[in-house]
Design an enzyme around this catalytic site. Sequence first.
Site, short mmCIF file in Angstrom:
data_model
loop_
_atom_site.label_atom_id
_atom_site.label_comp_id
_atom_site.label_asym_id
_atom_site.label_seq_id
_atom_site.Cartn_x
_atom_site.Cartn_y
_atom_site.Cartn_z
N THR A 1 0.85 -1.19 0.00
CA THR A 1 0.00 0.00 0.00
C THR A 1 0.89 1.24 0.00
O THR A 1 2.09 1.15 -0.26
CB THR A 1 -1.01 -0.05 1.17
OG1 THR A 1 -1.92 1.04 1.03
CG2 THR A 1 -0.34 0.03 2.53
N ASN A 2 0.33 2.39 0.28
CA ASN A 2 1.12 3.62 0.31
C ASN A 2 0.64 4.49 1.46
O ASN A 2 -0.29 4.12 2.19
CB ASN A 2 1.04 4.35 -1.03
CG ASN A 2 -0.39 4.68 -1.39
OD1 ASN A 2 -1.04 5.47 -0.70
ND2 ASN A 2 -0.90 4.07 -2.46
N ARG A 3 1.24 5.65 1.64
CA ARG A 3 1.00 6.44 2.85
C ARG A 3 -0.20 7.37 2.74
O ARG A 3 -0.42 8.20 3.62
CB ARG A 3 2.27 7.22 3.21
CG ARG A 3 3.35 6.30 3.75
CD ARG A 3 4.69 7.02 3.82
NE ARG A 3 4.58 8.28 4.50
CZ ARG A 3 5.36 9.33 4.25
NH1 ARG A 3 6.29 9.25 3.32
NH2 ARG A 3 5.20 10.45 4.92
N SER A 4 -0.98 7.28 1.69
CA SER A 4 -2.13 8.19 1.55
C SER A 4 -3.13 7.96 2.70
O SER A 4 -3.49 6.82 3.00
CB SER A 4 -2.82 7.93 0.22
OG SER A 4 -4.06 8.60 0.21
#
Length: 400
Positions: free
Chosen positions: A207-210
């Site tokens: 995933t990512n940090r959004s």
Amino acid sequence: MSVAGRRIVLGVSGGIAAYKAVEVCRRLMDLGAFVSPILTPNATKFIGAATFSAVASERALTSLYDNVGDPSPHTRLGQAADLIIVAPATARVLAAYATGSSEGLLTATLLATRAPVLVCPAMHTEMWEHPAVQDNLAILRRRGVHVLEPESGHLAGGDIGKGRLPEPSEIVKAAEAVLAPQDLKGVRVLVTAGGTREAIDAVRVITNRSSGKQGHAIAEAAAARGASVTLVTTTDRAVSRGIERVAVNSASDMLEAVTAHRDASDVIVMAAAVADFRPAAPAANKIKKDGGVPEIVLEPTDDILRGLGEVKRPGQILVGFAAETDDVVANATAKLTRKNLDLVVANDVSAPGVGFDHDTNAVTIVSADGPVVEVPLSSKQDVARALLDAVATRLRRSTQ
Ligand code: CTP
């Protein structure tokens, strides 16, 4: 529209939820509103006027008569108000307001104003459902009074049912909605938010940090301006009533949800941080570590935004985001052309206080044929407003 700089009369009537009105007052003050509290005599049995005086912009008033140097507080407050909120609104205050009674300072002020009024009823379920209360609310609604309905939950005395005052944050959001220009009424807006999660195996994801905060702020602001909003989100953040929320995980879930809503949308804002790559062959079970370090082969995901640009119908407005670290405007402009977009919201995610996980953002809104708008470090709500201003301008232009 933000409540900043607005004069708000906060009417508090006598119910157990009166304590929550202190928090409403404090939040309005934090947002820069000028708040004048009015407590009914019964409200003071639940909470002290001194508490409101300490938190608000001016002393809390409780009566029409005992105000030295202020002989006509109801007309002074009613005429100057940009908005009157009554929270909690008891059955008695609703009845007095519906029948035009001016017996106390709060009800007199409600009659002495031309400002919009938001009432937030709170009472026991039996009282809320009583035809007398519902008839009074119907009268008030017919006259243009905004009603924030109570929630279901724990009530005084341990009962459970509908009648609970919504949380202060919801009341403030409703106040902002009442003050917002309704320039997106009838416009169907689709927003995506959050980082997608791409399965590696049954338990692990890439995933990512959004955080989804910016996308959610856009959805809320659009709804406040009268749009009908669908929010496709990977986060479990709550949304206001009236926003259709579609929960997704992966880029392919998001593609499916966006495609389903695409043709019915006048405006599509792709604020989500969609993964560019995903594991090509996610394992159905958990990969065990005794099998050694796995090699995870990635494959590209579909570029949802590019696909939307390829089939964009005339008049449809497509907004992309660009999280860049260098040459922000140049890269955003290139993205705008490459993906056939109308607007790109570009942020330099390497700058302090900007982008992922922060409550603030600083962006440059690049338009296909309009001005470049710089939004300096602001709340994500303010960035949402600036973006929707640009969207509303384009919508107006395309209907002229
Ligand atoms: N986006 C999308 N589908 C993807 C990836 C991104 O719809 N698979 C959307 C995002 O929601 C955002 C914009 O595209 O609105 C951001 O694109 P970005 O990934 O930054 O740009 P790219 O064109 O992929 O270019 P680069 O990776 O070189 O920055």
